[in-house]
Design an enzyme around this catalytic site. Structure first.
Site, mmCIF file in Angstrom:
data_model
loop_
_atom_site.group_PDB
_atom_site.id
_atom_site.type_symbol
_atom_site.label_atom_id
_atom_site.label_comp_id
_atom_site.label_asym_id
_atom_site.label_seq_id
_atom_site.Cartn_x
_atom_site.Cartn_y
_atom_site.Cartn_z
ATOM 1 N N LYS A 204 -56.766 32.836 -52.743
ATOM 2 C CA LYS A 204 -56.529 33.676 -51.554
ATOM 3 C C LYS A 204 -55.519 34.789 -51.808
ATOM 4 O O LYS A 204 -54.474 34.551 -52.417
ATOM 5 C CB LYS A 204 -55.978 32.792 -50.428
ATOM 6 C CG LYS A 204 -57.055 31.962 -49.752
ATOM 7 C CD LYS A 204 -56.482 30.820 -48.965
ATOM 8 C CE LYS A 204 -55.650 31.283 -47.781
ATOM 9 N NZ LYS A 204 -54.863 30.167 -47.222
ATOM 10 N N GLY A 357 -49.767 27.460 -60.576
ATOM 11 C CA GLY A 357 -51.037 26.924 -60.091
ATOM 12 C C GLY A 357 -51.934 26.425 -61.196
ATOM 13 O O GLY A 357 -51.486 25.728 -62.111
ATOM 14 N N GLY A 380 -45.357 26.466 -58.012
ATOM 15 C CA GLY A 380 -44.676 27.222 -56.959
ATOM 16 C C GLY A 380 -43.406 27.895 -57.455
ATOM 17 O O GLY A 380 -43.068 29.003 -57.016
HETATM 18 P P1 AMP Z 1 -54.819 29.440 -57.159
HETATM 19 O O1 AMP Z 1 -54.300 28.029 -57.099
HETATM 20 O O2 AMP Z 1 -54.496 30.262 -55.983
HETATM 21 O O3 AMP Z 1 -54.504 30.094 -58.459
HETATM 22 O O4 AMP Z 1 -56.404 29.294 -57.074
HETATM 23 C C1 AMP Z 1 -57.156 28.615 -58.017
HETATM 24 C C2 AMP Z 1 -58.514 28.304 -57.451
HETATM 25 O O5 AMP Z 1 -59.161 29.500 -57.062
HETATM 26 C C3 AMP Z 1 -59.420 27.643 -58.457
HETATM 27 O O6 AMP Z 1 -59.653 26.304 -58.083
HETATM 28 C C4 AMP Z 1 -60.690 28.478 -58.403
HETATM 29 O O7 AMP Z 1 -61.862 27.689 -58.338
HETATM 30 C C5 AMP Z 1 -60.534 29.252 -57.121
HETATM 31 N N1 AMP Z 1 -61.312 30.511 -57.152
HETATM 32 C C6 AMP Z 1 -61.291 31.443 -58.097
HETATM 33 N N2 AMP Z 1 -62.186 32.409 -57.832
HETATM 34 C C7 AMP Z 1 -62.799 32.055 -56.679
HETATM 35 C C8 AMP Z 1 -63.833 32.635 -55.882
HETATM 36 N N3 AMP Z 1 -64.412 33.790 -56.231
HETATM 37 N N4 AMP Z 1 -64.192 31.996 -54.760
HETATM 38 C C9 AMP Z 1 -63.604 30.847 -54.406
HETATM 39 N N5 AMP Z 1 -62.638 30.244 -55.115
HETATM 40 C C10 AMP Z 1 -62.223 30.837 -56.233
#
Ligand code: AMP
Length: 401
Positions: A204, A357, A380
């Protein structure tokens, strides 16, 4: 982050001998689901140099950590016992598992332990006061030792009893692993070798806005990927099909892309891999961002984008990467992330830092840990640092006298 020099509080600068030393470690290790088998013991292995340093100085070492998210102290699944057993194997010496992390009985057992011994307190999150930074708990922890060392970078962004509160009651220092993180991230943010590129992805946009805002003042180029790219593509005026985007972030994102006063140039995908559902086996195709079909969702960056991103990375001298480019957990949507990782690993003369992350997991899954300069251990905490925020656990030690 504070401008104060944290080196003055580095444990290496202080001659600690014959003391009882409480070390806040990060033994929040992954377990095989539903079991107490340690899936990855790298956090335990990483703590060994600090422990051995203290043992060689005739200290008694008392270790303190959290593990998982227990509901109560009777949540046996989260006992430190499996970690104590593993640590004892690694150190090739007994490690005493204490029944709690405070109280007369625990104090007595520590007092009776010989010098050069190692003991482990029970999971600090069994105590409701930990997350509340309860001063009674902080005092009870401080009562267990002469000196406190914080070596748990992963929780440095939390003002908890075992990270912040305790420093008010006992001489406190920064441990080896914490020092390494602060040295590397600090140098990167204050004195980077340019050109400096940051790759930001993940689920997000709202999770990464703070990081983007701060990095946009420091780095030369920011590469955008992941689920959050949909908000950027939308802000640029394209349709994003059925992809989720964050309406309330559009103007902020537009400002980041268009504001001339912002140092960094932002690069967003020009092509993407779209799928007909959010599933590993979904049908998928490559499309230019100006023609994303109505019913499709973006699950990865496209091949042209990946090529451009890899080229930008290869021309950089410093790279910071946080967040995957797509749903890398599913093979058909992993190529953007894998190719970005390969480009980073290929940058032999540059400084490459990966962290926060799931990005550290990606690098580890691809066996690329040795191909990057540093994998930051804090999820974090790394993000908070990149956002330019003070880390309460570190600030507290700097104020401690
Ligand atoms: P973060 O913890 O914010 O770095 O998010 C990591 C997660 O984002 C991973 O589990 C990915 O599967 C997810 N992610 C990456 N690209 C996408 C996408 N296009 N749509 C949905 N989820 C995503």
């Amino acid at each position: 982050m504070t401008k104060t020099n944290f080196n003055s509080k580095s444990i290496k600068r202080h001659d600690i001998k014959d003391k009882t030393v409480l070390v806040r470690v990060d033994y929040n290790v992954p377990m095989d689901p539903g079991t107490t088998n340690i899936a990855d013991d790298s956090r335990i292995l990483a703590s060994i140099p600090q422990i051995e340093y203290l043992l060689n100085r005739n200290c008694k070492v008392v270790l303190l950590s959290h593990l998982g998210r227990p509901d109560s102290s009777s949540d046996n699944e989260f006992s430190m016992m499996p970690i104590t057993t593993r640590l004892s194997e690694i150190l090739d010496k007994p490690v005493l598992q204490l029944p709690s992390c405070k109280g007369k009985d625990v104090e007595k057992q520590i007092n009776q332990s010989p010098h050069r011994s190692v003991s482990m307190l029970e999971n600090i999150r069994f105590e409701a006061g930990e997350r509340k930074n309860d001063q009674n708990l902080s005092r009870a922890l401080a009562n267990l030792a002469d000196v406190y060392i914080n070596d748990a970078f992963g929780v440095a962004h939390r003002a908890h009893a075992s990270t912040e509160g305790i420093t008010h009651y006992i001489p406190s220092y920064i441990g080896f692993l914490m020092q390494k993180e602060l040295d590397i991230l600090g140098k990167l943010m204050s004195n980077p070798v340019r050109p400096m590129t940051s790759i930001i992805g993940g689920a997000k946009a709202s999770d990464k806005m703070g990081v983007l805002r701060n990095l946009s003042k420091i780095v030369d180029t920011i590469i955008i990927g992941g689920g959050m790219a949909a908000t950027f593509i939308k802000a640029k005026g394209f349709g994003v099909g059925a992809s989720k985007y964050e309406d309330d972030r559009l103007s902020e994102v537009r400002d980041l892309m268009e504001n001339d006063r912002i140092r960094a140039e932002l690069i967003i995908p020009t092509d993407v891999i779209v799928a007909d559902r959010f599933h590993a086996d979904a049908n998928f195709e490559v499309t230019h961002v100006d023609s994303i079909p109505e019913n499709m969702i973006i699950l990865d960056v496209g091949p042209r984008t990946t090529e451009k991103y890899a080229a930008t990375i290869s021309e950089s001298s410093t790279v910071i990467w946080n967040g995957p480019m797509g749903v890398f957990e599913w093979k058909n949507f992993s190529s953007g992330t894998i190719n970005v990782a390969k480009a980073i690993a290929g940058l032999k003369d540059g400084t490459t830092v990966v962290g926060g992350g799931s990005t550290a997991d990606v690098v580890s899954k691809l066996n690329m840990n040795d191909d990057v300069t540093h994998v930051s251990t804090g999820g974090g905490a790394t993000l908070a640092y990149l956002e330019g925020k003070a880390l309460p656990a570190v600030e507290a030690i700097l104020k401690n006298d």
